[in-house]
Design an enzyme around this catalytic site. Structure first.
Site, PDB file in Angstrom:
ATOM      1  CE  LYS A  23      72.245   5.371  32.912  1.00 24.89           C
ATOM      2  NZ  LYS A  23      72.050   6.794  32.691  1.00 24.89           N
TER       3      LYS A  23
HETATM    4  N1  PPE Z   1      72.254  12.175  35.046  1.00 24.47           N
HETATM    5  C1  PPE Z   1      71.293  11.367  34.548  1.00 24.47           C
HETATM    6  C2  PPE Z   1      69.942  11.403  35.149  1.00 24.47           C
HETATM    7  C3  PPE Z   1      71.605  10.520  33.486  1.00 24.47           C
HETATM    8  O1  PPE Z   1      70.664   9.703  33.004  1.00 24.47           O
HETATM    9  C4  PPE Z   1      72.903  10.537  32.919  1.00 24.47           C
HETATM   10  C5  PPE Z   1      73.235   9.647  31.754  1.00 24.47           C
HETATM   11  C6  PPE Z   1      73.870  11.397  33.478  1.00 24.47           C
HETATM   12  C7  PPE Z   1      73.501  12.203  34.544  1.00 24.47           C
HETATM   13  C8  PPE Z   1      75.295  11.415  32.992  1.00 24.47           C
HETATM   14  O2  PPE Z   1      75.955  10.214  33.321  1.00 24.47           O
HETATM   15  P1  PPE Z   1      77.164   9.641  32.431  1.00 24.47           P
HETATM   16  O3  PPE Z   1      76.552   9.163  31.165  1.00 24.47           O
HETATM   17  O4  PPE Z   1      77.724   8.569  33.254  1.00 24.47           O
HETATM   18  O5  PPE Z   1      78.107  10.754  32.204  1.00 24.47           O
HETATM   19  N2  PPE Z   1      72.184   9.472  30.838  1.00 24.47           N
HETATM   20  C9  PPE Z   1      72.226   8.407  29.865  1.00 24.47           C
HETATM   21  C10 PPE Z   1      70.877   8.182  29.221  1.00 24.47           C
HETATM   22  C11 PPE Z   1      70.502   9.057  28.078  1.00 24.47           C
HETATM   23  C12 PPE Z   1      69.324   8.511  27.310  1.00 24.47           C
HETATM   24  O6  PPE Z   1      68.736   9.277  26.545  1.00 24.47           O
HETATM   25  O7  PPE Z   1      68.994   7.330  27.414  1.00 24.47           O
HETATM   26  C13 PPE Z   1      73.342   8.617  28.861  1.00 24.47           C
HETATM   27  O8  PPE Z   1      73.824   9.727  28.678  1.00 24.47           O
HETATM   28  O9  PPE Z   1      73.747   7.624  28.264  1.00 24.47           O
END
Ligand code: PPE
Length: 303
Positions: free
Chosen positions: A157
């Site tokens: 990330k």
């Molecule tokens: N793909 C991406 C690109 C992504 O950023 C997230 C989380 C996910 C999948 C899902 O991952 P998880 O949260 O572990 O289930 N995105 C984060 C950022 C959102 C934001 O606006 O900032 C989040 O959901 O916290």
């Protein structure tokens, strides 16, 4: 949506004092890694952080990929996160740990730049709106592709990765849609700008394979819950037209939770509302995070 205190480099500082210099490396070059975590108010009136250990572990994985040494142990970061929720007297909230290259000046190589850490927690509601959770949202396939696997890293990330997401979000928002869907550089469906994607057809649940997407913790939770609820599940490469003819499609992520998609590119998905599988998963998910399902108690770090 602010909180009283932010944990910065090992100490709590007031919100207003949590500042960095304008020439900070991360501000200019996106050289930071982060997590997005949620805490929920539990049925007993307390609070719990959802899958905190997994988020801390992924933060350290992101740091390894991005050649950063976090100057704290996993346990210290875990405790800093719990303390940040507690100090701010929050229950349901969004937690944002950020590890950033804090050197001041100009020049791309960050290897000698100090690694700084913050943990912020803020009150937070439904990411794509309460109505989105209930009725589903309208999505559009972006003309921007998800970053190529060898352009940066899909497993980390990294803040700089999110320029790709920001471009896609701005594009579809200007066109009047709620959220974007990004295809990978081979044309297969990858993920949302901040969400993984699932779909269901003829009773089977599908999600995209890992190479081009973030290994979402909500994705992993849904896969486990699908097993428990008896839905067959497959990881499969898919094309946008397969999404058009799915019975159900939904996004998932820490922020987005489980958000049904009722329309893609102006084509109605299924019956144009939350489908039975997404609904069942939502019910289970919200029971788990509220501490109402003893079988999943190990996913909660109670505060
Ligand atoms: N793909 C991406 C690109 C992504 O950023 C997230 C989380 C996910 C999948 C899902 O991952 P998880 O949260 O572990 O289930 N995105 C984060 C950022 C959102 C934001 O606006 O900032 C989040 O959901 O916290």
């Amino acid at each position: 949506m602010k909180a009283e205190k932010i944990w910065l480099d090992g100490e709590f500082v007031p919100w207003e004092k949590a500042q960095v210099h304008v020439l900070t490396h991360a501000l200019h070059y996106g050289s930071a890694i982060f997590e997005g975590i949620r805490a929920y108010e539990t049925a007993d009136g307390g609070a719990a952080v959802f899958r905190l250990q997994e988020h801390v572990d992924r933060l350290f994985d992101s740091a390894a990929i991005f050649r950063m040494e976090i100057p704290y142990t996993r346990e210290e970061i875990f405790n800093a996160i719990v303390d940040t929720v507690q100090v701010n007297k929050l229950k349901g909230c969004y937690i944002r740990p950020l590890v950033f290259r804090g050197g001041e000046g100009v020049g791309i190589n960050p290897l000698r730049s100090p690694v700084r850490v913050l943990v912020a927690a803020i009150p937070f509601g439904a990411y794509l709106g309460e109505e989105g959770l209930e009725k589903g949202i309208r999505a559009k396939v972006s003309s921007y592709n998800r970053i190529h696997i060898n352009s940066t890293s899909t497993k980390a990330k990294i803040s700089g990765n999110y320029v790709n997401s920001v471009l896609a979000v701005m594009e579809v928002a200007e066109d009047g849609y709620d959220e974007a869907i990004l295809l990978d550089t081979n044309g297969y469906v990858a993920e949302g700008p901040g969400e993984n994607i699932f779909w269901a057809r003829k009773g089977t649940v599908y999600t995209t394979p890992l190479p081009t997407v973030l290994e979402g913790i909500t994705r992993n939770s849904i896969m486990t819950i699908c097993g428990d609820l008896g839905y067959p599940l497959k990881e499969a490469l898919t094309t946008r037209d397969e999404l058009y003819i799915a019975d159900e499609v939904w996004f998932c992520g820490t922020a987005a939770e489980i958000t049904p998609i009722r329309e893609i590119d102006r084509i109605t998905i299924g019956k144009g509302k939350v489908g039975p599988i997404a609904k069942a998963l939502q019910e289970k998910f919200f029971a788990i995070v509220a501490g109402k399902d003893a079988a999943y108690d190990h996913w909660l770090a109670r505060i």
